[in-house]
Design a protein around this motif. Sequence first.
Motif, PDB file in Angstrom:
ATOM      1  N   MET A  35     -35.354 -13.201   1.156  1.00 38.60           N
ATOM      2  CA  MET A  35     -36.451 -12.924   0.237  1.00 38.60           C
ATOM      3  C   MET A  35     -36.309 -13.816  -0.980  1.00 38.60           C
ATOM      4  O   MET A  35     -35.213 -14.000  -1.515  1.00 38.60           O
ATOM      5  N   GLU A  36     -37.426 -14.367  -1.416  1.00 40.20           N
ATOM      6  CA  GLU A  36     -37.436 -15.220  -2.607  1.00 40.20           C
ATOM      7  C   GLU A  36     -38.622 -14.822  -3.474  1.00 40.20           C
ATOM      8  O   GLU A  36     -39.756 -14.738  -3.002  1.00 40.20           O
ATOM      9  N   PHE A  37     -38.335 -14.541  -4.724  1.00 38.43           N
ATOM     10  CA  PHE A  37     -39.381 -14.202  -5.681  1.00 38.43           C
ATOM     11  C   PHE A  37     -39.408 -15.312  -6.728  1.00 38.43           C
ATOM     12  O   PHE A  37     -38.405 -15.583  -7.381  1.00 38.43           O
ATOM     13  N   THR A  64     -28.148 -23.166 -10.444  1.00 40.40           N
ATOM     14  CA  THR A  64     -28.171 -22.039  -9.517  1.00 40.40           C
ATOM     15  C   THR A  64     -26.930 -21.179  -9.757  1.00 40.40           C
ATOM     16  O   THR A  64     -25.815 -21.704  -9.828  1.00 40.40           O
ATOM     17  N   PHE A  65     -27.127 -19.887  -9.903  1.00 43.45           N
ATOM     18  CA  PHE A  65     -26.013 -18.979 -10.160  1.00 43.45           C
ATOM     19  C   PHE A  65     -26.396 -17.600  -9.655  1.00 43.45           C
ATOM     20  O   PHE A  65     -27.545 -17.360  -9.257  1.00 43.45           O
ATOM     21  N   THR A  66     -25.436 -16.690  -9.632  1.00 44.19           N
ATOM     22  CA  THR A  66     -25.692 -15.328  -9.151  1.00 44.19           C
ATOM     23  C   THR A  66     -25.737 -14.360 -10.333  1.00 44.19           C
ATOM     24  O   THR A  66     -25.124 -14.602 -11.380  1.00 44.19           O
ATOM     25  N   PHE A  67     -26.433 -13.261 -10.135  1.00 49.04           N
ATOM     26  CA  PHE A  67     -26.425 -12.221 -11.151  1.00 49.04           C
ATOM     27  C   PHE A  67     -25.013 -11.656 -11.319  1.00 49.04           C
ATOM     28  O   PHE A  67     -24.617 -11.292 -12.423  1.00 49.04           O
ATOM     29  N   GLU A  93     -26.875  -7.615  -8.082  1.00 44.11           N
ATOM     30  CA  GLU A  93     -25.743  -8.524  -7.911  1.00 44.11           C
ATOM     31  C   GLU A  93     -25.872  -9.443  -6.688  1.00 44.11           C
ATOM     32  O   GLU A  93     -25.420 -10.587  -6.738  1.00 44.11           O
ATOM     33  N   PRO A  94     -26.463  -9.006  -5.568  1.00 42.68           N
ATOM     34  CA  PRO A  94     -26.581  -9.919  -4.426  1.00 42.68           C
ATOM     35  C   PRO A  94     -27.574 -11.060  -4.647  1.00 42.68           C
ATOM     36  O   PRO A  94     -27.616 -12.009  -3.866  1.00 42.68           O
ATOM     37  N   PHE A  95     -28.382 -10.985  -5.703  1.00 41.15           N
ATOM     38  CA  PHE A  95     -29.408 -11.994  -5.947  1.00 41.15           C
ATOM     39  C   PHE A  95     -28.829 -13.226  -6.630  1.00 41.15           C
ATOM     40  O   PHE A  95     -27.983 -13.134  -7.526  1.00 41.15           O
ATOM     41  N   SER A  96     -29.317 -14.380  -6.192  1.00 37.77           N
ATOM     42  CA  SER A  96     -29.030 -15.638  -6.866  1.00 37.77           C
ATOM     43  C   SER A  96     -30.271 -16.074  -7.640  1.00 37.77           C
ATOM     44  O   SER A  96     -31.391 -15.647  -7.336  1.00 37.77           O
ATOM     45  N   VAL A  97     -30.047 -16.920  -8.622  1.00 36.43           N
ATOM     46  CA  VAL A  97     -31.138 -17.414  -9.464  1.00 36.43           C
ATOM     47  C   VAL A  97     -31.108 -18.938  -9.481  1.00 36.43           C
ATOM     48  O   VAL A  97     -30.041 -19.536  -9.678  1.00 36.43           O
ATOM     49  N   PHE A 113     -33.478 -15.069  -5.270  1.00 32.42           N
ATOM     50  CA  PHE A 113     -33.451 -15.001  -3.809  1.00 32.42           C
ATOM     51  C   PHE A 113     -32.185 -14.301  -3.325  1.00 32.42           C
ATOM     52  O   PHE A 113     -31.153 -14.301  -3.988  1.00 32.42           O
ATOM     53  N   THR A 114     -32.310 -13.700  -2.153  1.00 29.37           N
ATOM     54  CA  THR A 114     -31.189 -13.010  -1.519  1.00 29.37           C
ATOM     55  C   THR A 114     -31.447 -12.866  -0.036  1.00 29.37           C
ATOM     56  O   THR A 114     -32.602 -12.922   0.421  1.00 29.37           O
ATOM     57  N   ASP A 115     -30.388 -12.693   0.726  1.00 28.03           N
ATOM     58  CA  ASP A 115     -30.514 -12.400   2.148  1.00 28.03           C
ATOM     59  C   ASP A 115     -30.596 -10.888   2.340  1.00 28.03           C
ATOM     60  O   ASP A 115     -30.123 -10.118   1.499  1.00 28.03           O
TER      61      ASP A 115
END
Length: 252
Positions: A35-37, A64-67, A93-97, A113-115
């Motif tokens: 999923m990507e927002f 690019t980094f993670t929460f 936390e599983p989301f990256s930015v 985005f996240t899987d």
Amino acid sequence: MSKLTILVLAFAAICFSSCQFSENIYFNEDGSGKMEFSFDASELMQMAGEELGDGAGEEDIDSTFTFKEIFDEKRDSISQLPAEEQAKLKALEPFSVHMVMSEKEKKMNFDLFTDFKNASELQDMFTALNTVSDLQGKDAAKTNDPSNPFSSMLEGGNSKLSYSFKNGVFKRSVEVIDKEVQKQITDSLGQGAMMFANSKYKLNYHFPRRVKSVSNDKALFSADGKTVILEYGLMDYLADPEIMNVEIVLED
């Protein structure tokens, strides 16, 4: 200026500026996927680029980094939050930015985005964005706040979004709890509604097989028949979130 500070400022400010939103989901055959927002906040950069860019350095930002990474840096302050607020942040936390900012080009884009293993794990990204704004403390977003058009989508708010993908049938379903409350929220925007007049909310759903049917008659298809595209004006979506309900049936 830290990444977290930029995120908080930007996510809070989307409530008061025109942005283009895209909800992109990529499904695998087993129902898992990505999923990507995305939101394009370049207009915000044009209005407040100097303030947001101050302290960020002369170099453009393409990072690019993670929460989880930025929350780890704020563990002490986050630990002071109520347990419910801590749980909301942990869910991110599983989301990256992926963040792109250019003061010179007046450009600011964010991708979250996240899987996921199945569609039930998909989250309402407006809830996620408002959760990040909770880091402002006393200025955090409030549920069903008339001054914030996205507040009805907060947890406990006036609408509830859910996803499912079973046996070749995908459903995106929004339930408005009280239509009168929803009307009050949008009516109270007044001149603020003009700010969102040109904003769009777009769905891009990508499937492993061709699509057989779609319930929403505004849907468009890719050339290969595997992608469904649905777009509404943001104000139309905020006034009646149920208009973007959709059921998609895949071919066998």
